[in-house]
Design an enzyme around this catalytic site. Structure first.
Site, short mmCIF file in Angstrom:
data_model
loop_
_atom_site.label_atom_id
_atom_site.label_comp_id
_atom_site.label_asym_id
_atom_site.label_seq_id
_atom_site.Cartn_x
_atom_site.Cartn_y
_atom_site.Cartn_z
N GLY A 29 0.81 -1.21 0.00
CA GLY A 29 0.00 0.00 0.00
C GLY A 29 0.84 1.26 0.00
CG ASN A 58 -2.48 -7.09 -1.80
OD1 ASN A 58 -1.86 -7.90 -2.47
ND2 ASN A 58 -2.47 -7.11 -0.48
CE LYS A 74 1.38 -7.19 -2.58
NZ LYS A 74 1.24 -6.84 -1.15
CG ASP A 119 4.24 -6.89 5.10
OD1 ASP A 119 5.43 -7.20 5.33
OD2 ASP A 119 3.49 -7.56 4.38
CB VAL A 122 11.68 -10.33 10.35
CG1 VAL A 122 12.96 -10.94 9.81
CG2 VAL A 122 11.19 -11.09 11.56
CB ALA A 123 11.53 -7.12 6.24
CB CYS A 163 16.73 3.14 19.43
SG CYS A 163 18.39 3.64 18.95
CB CYS A 175 0.93 -26.67 29.64
SG CYS A 175 1.51 -25.31 30.62
ZN LIG Z 1 19.48 1.94 17.85
#
Ligand SMILES: [Zn+2]
Lengths: 607, 535
Positions: A29, A58, A74, A119, A122-123, A163, A175
């Site tokens: 987007g 999308n 995309k 989105d 991790v990336a 940071c 459990c």
């Molecule tokens: Zn930092």
């Protein structure tokens, strides 16, 4: 074409734009909007990268894509659409993950600005490190519903993306998921684990069978009516769920009977669990609640209505068959990836979660609601993306003019605040956190674990998942002893040894680095007997320990003598920095496994 | 296997496409959007960006009024124009390319000049939900805003010139039923339980429950029972003070069972009850804001033209005074809690049923009013939604754009005050208005042809506006020079940003959800500052 704008921009800016090269990470987007704005501002050289393909959901905001593009790359379609309007721009599209050796520090260095339109965390973490390493200004963007934000990340000048600790997403004890669910979300998590066990990537952390090691059931399972051999992990040892399911041909009735009948009987045999709880009720395939309901009485959208257990079983059967067919159509060893927008995947999880909820006396939910919870969907709309992307490209202009100080973070609020503001800007740039374990001059972090149990293999995944490294190398500080190597096979023989066995003890420090990210961090080991796996202890939100004048005690001498920790008293202000898992790791090479929680489209840590 | 074929709930294509926004404004918000019709005057880059962000989520229809033909500048700043569009009507070209984004949207293009429409066919504007205008000259702004004010049609005036952008929302009043408050108060009526609720409470005796049920009764029951017990020694009063609430917590603590060793059993529902003491024991009351609304003259003096909001407010007042015994209709929403399904569902049904009984009464009152006034009917769904959110109803009273042009008006002194501060954002407002005036007088944007000679002319306009608000001229001319340098050109990113904002606000207006900006927003892309003003 932009002739008149040339009069509006001063010469310096016009020239800076003409000589610039920009990388846009993400063609969703915000990415589509950014690409359009860059093109119409006259940016001549743009690269755009996205691993994703286009989905129907999308189209409500990603305006460079139309219905006929569903399923295509995309990045590629975004490029083609943009060029069809403005053929004079040089756009390079990569249908690829940004987390790859192909996009190393030198790749990033060729850009004047990197713009994140991602989105997932991790990336974002990865691009953050790449830009710090390459010392390229990064414009970070995000939206969630009506809200959004834009911030500049520049090494040494501003906070980096890592940071401040990000709020960890909720995770649940194994459990609770396996034995004693009490909320709908517990059943949904279980259903997603079940999906992976049956069709997805098998993960030992996602076992769905009764957990005999549940401390609450202490000593109970032995007296179980069902004879089961326990493994040390507490799992009832048996064939993998996948193997068993394949052997039974994914016969829905058999699967149902095992999952919602036999396993529940087994749980019931763990009597300690049910002294204070309402015991679950096993189900029988042929006699399910709602069986005799007339199908006509329902009104409203099927998606927003809560199905009867009988209906759930029907959907369970149909989706099992569809998923099995999908799996069979793939090369051997391949697996499915759960996707909230894929019909059978979502049907399967809805049905299983609700059947399990019924068994445990937990309110059932509609498919619409379960989709929100299972997919951790963040609503996304065109307007917020347009606003944020507009701001982002204006920020890019400031950066090119060298006006970095003007690029303070801006927050778009879902509602005007009491001062009538729709946008809340920071007054000044936010300085980097000197204790940040990513961008500090000498990054440092502690890893709390039980050195007697944590294996090197687990250490490796702790570094990957906890510190978001891609291919960590680790050496003992002061000794140079390499304990983990990113070279395939080099340290594999040690995989199953515990940290203690290779001579690491409380207070030891490891120098860990990731070649791709050009990132090095000092990891102090902190012995904690109770810690079942591992936990990062950062100093982002806790007071810094007393300064360490002398060199930290080095315990890597192979002896087992307990040595005092070098730096700080043990504290248990821990868990808010548990690093997160994520399900939609679309940009990741391989999604991390532990403590998985998910993020979705254009997530943002909101004001 | 059962004989029924699996009823697999196929999501239709539309709900798949709109999935991510339905979660924001719901099906009814989507329906409102799909019934909406936006009129845009002038398909500039800004105007087009507004429409783009409204077409994507599926507005019902758009109509573009534009007499201009596509120029090179348009192609350079407007993404939705192609080189082949040059010389063709700007509105119809933009429309054609915008409609490709979403085939569910209807589109119309009108090539007459807007002032001509206003003179010859003013009814034209009656059918729209919101009118949005950009790149208008001062005269048209005054005429159109006055006309739409009289017509009671929301109007958004927006601008994008160089690094400056702005929008001004004009409506007479805007009622919001779903404000989406950050923390919605719970409406439990523990102090004034309705019959169904007290019957249910009476049917449970905590002390005789089996242990495994003990941990599954909803905390609402526990709290109620604790208050009941407390009341026996407190003259049936309602616990209000912190001390009294602590006494309630102690009583709940006493309810908790112990195991065979005398150790209290950890029961989540009792913990929840203790945590809820401070919030859930607030007495039920009619919020002042809502009281003001239902007793306002608009709610009392209804006419055939009264809008549904006021009719429902009137019915609500009748309910409060009669059946509600001073209180609003029950919201009927239970918070999440630890409880067995039976208990939860039962309690949920008790609240839901009462809520729908209350809403039903309000609905009947609405129907009565509607038939008396012989006005358009209001659906039961609307009334239900209204009742569910009755606690958070919100009304914004708007102001007429024409007031900004009146010397000596309170708005003029408001502007003057901000100019004296000095508020540079208000300076930008003056310049944007001066540019409108320039356009009226010279039929082009300042600096469009002759940047140098236009400076004096624009300065004249600025002086006129400043003297209208009784302010002295600007000490420096740099803003005037800047405006002439822009030459009326749009910077795409500024238009994209302001366009997103305008669409954002238009959607809030159409869906009647979330409070919109009230009423003016100014943006400076050079300094990236923004400000809101309420004229
Ligand atoms: Zn930092």
């Amino acid at each position: 074409m932009v002739a008149r704008v040339a009069g509006v921009f001063d010469e310096k800016l016009t020239e800076a734009i003409a000589n610039s090269k920009v990388l846009v990470v993400g063609a969703g987007g915000i990415g589509c909007e950014i690409l359009k704005n860059l093109v119409l501002t006259g940016f001549p050289n743009i690269e755009i990268i996205d691993l994703d393909t286009i989905d129907v959901s999308n189209l409500n905001r990603q305006f460079l894509f139309h219905k006929e593009h569903v399923g295509k790359s995309k990045a590629q379609v975004a490029k083609d659409s943009a060029l069809s309007f403005n053929p004079n721009v040089n756009i390079i599209a990569h249908h690829d993950s940004v987390i790859s050796n192909d996009y190393g520090v030198s790749y990033f260095k060729q850009f004047n600005i990197v713009m994140n339109a991602l989105d997932n965390r991790v990336a974002r973490n990865h691009v953050n490190r790449m830009c710090l390493a390459a010392d390229v200004p990064l414009v970070e963007t995000g939206t969630a519903g009506y809200a959004g934000q834009v911030e500049l990340i520049k090494k040494g000048l501003t906070q980096c993306y890592e940071c401040l600790p990000k709020a960890p997403q909720k995770s649940f004890p194994g459990c609770t998921i396996r034995n004693t669910p009490s909320e709908p979300i517990h059943c949904i998590v279980w259903a997603k684990h079940l999906f992976n066990q049956l069709f997805g990537e098998e993960d030992p952390d996602q076992d769905v069978s009764p957990d005999t090691a549940d401390p609450e059931a202490a000593g109970d399972a032995g007296s179980s009516a069902l004879s089961a051999k326990e493994s040390e992990t507490g799992n009832v040892e048996r064939k993998s769920t996948r193997t068993w399911a394949a052997e039974t041909n994914y016969e829905p009735e058999k699967l149902f009977t095992k999952l919602f009948g036999d396993d529940i009987h087994y749980l019931l045999s763990m009597e300690n669990l049910w002294k204070k709880r309402r015991p679950p009720t096993p189900l029988v395939w042929d006699n399910l609640p709602g069986k005799d309901d007339s199908p006509a009485k329902h009104s409203g959208l099927p998606d927003q209505r809560v199905w009867s257990v009988h209906e759930c079983a029907q959907v369970f059967a149909a989706s099992c068959k569809a998923l099995e067919a999908d799996l069979k159509g793939r090369p051997s060893g391949d697996h499915l990836v759960w996707d909230k927008d894929e019909k059978s995947s979502m049907d399967f999880v809805t049905a299983c979660a609700n059947i399990r909820a019924h068994i445990f006396n937990i309110p059932l939910k509609s498919r619409f609601e379960i989709k929100s919870m299972a997919g951790n969907i963040i609503p996304a709309i065109a307007t917020a993306n347009a606003i944020v992307a507009g701001l982002a490209v204006l920020r890019a202009q400031n950066i090119l003019k060298g006006e970095l100080e003007a690029c303070t973070s801006v927050y778009l609020r879902p509602k005007v605040n009491h001062r009538g503001q729709l946008f809340v800007p920071e007054r000044t740039l936010t300085a980097p956190n000197p204790k940040c374990y990513v961008c500090a001059p000498k990054p440092e972090v502690a890893l709390a674990c039980n050195l007697k149990h944590l294996t090197l293999k687990e250490l490796n995944s702790a570094l990957k998942e906890g510190l978001n490294m891609q291919a960590p190398d680790a050496a003992v500080e002061g000794k140079g002893l390499v304990v983990l190597s990113s070279e395939p096979g080099e340290t594999d023989h040690n995989n199953d040894k515990t940290l203690e066995e290779i001579g690491l003890n409380d207070g030891c420090a490891l120098l860990v680095d990731d070649f791709l990210q050009n990132y090095e961090v000092r990891v102090r080991l902190q012995q904690e007997d109770e810690e079942k796996s591992w936990r990062l202890v950062t100093e982002l939100d806790t007071p810094m320990p007393a300064p360490k004048e002398d060199k930290p005690a080095n315990g890597a001498n192979g002896s087992n003598d307990p040595k005092p920790g070098p730096s700080r008293p043990k504290d248990d202000s821990d868990s808010d920095m548990e690093i997160i898992e994520e399900d939609e790791g679309v940009e990741t090479v391989k999604p991390p496994k532990r403590r998985r929680v998910e993020m979705s489209d254009e997530i943002v840590e909101l004001c | 296997m059962a004989s029924l074929s699996p009823k697999s709930p196929e999501q239709n294509e539309k709900s798949k496409q709109y999935d991510r926004q339905l979660r924001l404004w719901g099906d009814h918000g989507q329906t409102a959007l799909e019934n909406g019709h936006i009129c845009l005057i002038n398909a500039t880059a800004l105007g087009t960006e507004v429409l783009k962000s409204i077409v994507l989520p599926g507005i019902g229809a758009i109509t573009i009024v534009d007499e201009n033909n596509v120029s090179d500048e348009d192609i350079g700043s407007n993404f939705f124009l192609e080189t082949t569009s040059k010389g063709l009507n700007r509105g119809s070209e933009t429309l054609r390319l915008l409609l490709e984004l979403n085939d569910a949207v209807q589109g119309h293009s009108v090539q007459e000049p807007p002032d001509q429409i206003l003179q010859e066919n003013p009814d034209f504007f009656k059918s729209f939900s919101v009118v949005i205008g950009t790149s208008l000259n001062e005269k048209l702004i005054k005429d159109l805003s006055q006309y739409l004010w009289d017509l009671n049609k929301p109007f958004i005036l927006c601008r994008s010139v160089g690094f400056l952008g702005s929008f001004r929302i004009q409506f007479r009043e805007h009622s919001i039923i779903e404000t989406h408050p950050e923390n919605e108060k719970v409406d439990l009526r523990l102090d004034v339980p309705f019959t169904g609720l007290s019957d249910y409470f009476d049917s449970i005796v905590i002390s005789t429950l089996e242990l495994k049920d003990h941990g599954h009764i909803p905390w609402i029951v526990i709290l109620y029972k604790a208050v009941q017990k407390w009341q026996t020694t407190n003259l049936n009063r309602w616990p209000m003070s912190r001390k009294e609430k602590n006494e309630i917590k102690d009583i709940i603590q006493q309810f908790i069972r112990s195991d065979e060793n005398g150790v209290p059993i950890n029961e989540e529902n009792f913990e929840e009850a203790i945590r809820a003491v401070n919030t859930a024991l607030l007495p039920t009351f009619l919020p002042v804001k809502v009281q003001d609304l239902i007793y306002s003259s608009a709610a009392i003096n209804l006419t055939k033209e009264s809008n549904p909001f006021w009719i429902m407010c009137s019915a609500l007042r009748a309910f409060v005074e009669a059946e509600g015994k001073g209180n609003l209709p029950l919201r009927g929403v239970l918070p999440d809690m630890t409880a067995s399904t039976e208990h939860y569902v039962k309690l949920q049904n008790i609240y839901r049923n009462q809520a729908s009984v209350d809403a039903e009464i309000v609905y009947r009152k609405v129907q009565q009013i509607v038939s008396q006034l012989q006005c358009d009917s209001i659906s039961e769904t609307e009334v239900k939604l209204f009742c569910r959110h009755a606690h958070d109803l919100h009304l914004i009273i708007g102001s007429n754009i024409a007031l900004e042009y009146q010397t000596g008006s309170p708005v003029a002194s408001y502007i003057a005050r901000h100019l004296e501060e000095p508020d540079v954002m208000m300076v930008h407002y003056i310049l944007l208005r001066a540019a409108d005036m320039f356009k009226s007088e010279h039929c082009r944007a300042p600096g469009e042809w002759e940047p140098e000679s236009d400076i004096a002319k624009l300065k004249n306009c600025v002086s006129k506006i400043l003297s209208d608000v009784s302010c002295s001229p600007f000490p420096k001319d740099d803003h005037i020079h800047e405006m002439c340098r822009y030459g009326g050109a749009e910077i795409h990113s500024v238009s994209a940003f302001v366009g997103g904002c305008v669409a954002h606000e238009a959607i809030k207006l159409i869906t009647k959800q979330y409070n919109p900006v009230n009423n003016t927003f100014i943006y400076d892309g050079a300094s990236t500052n923004s400000a809101t003003f309420t004229f």
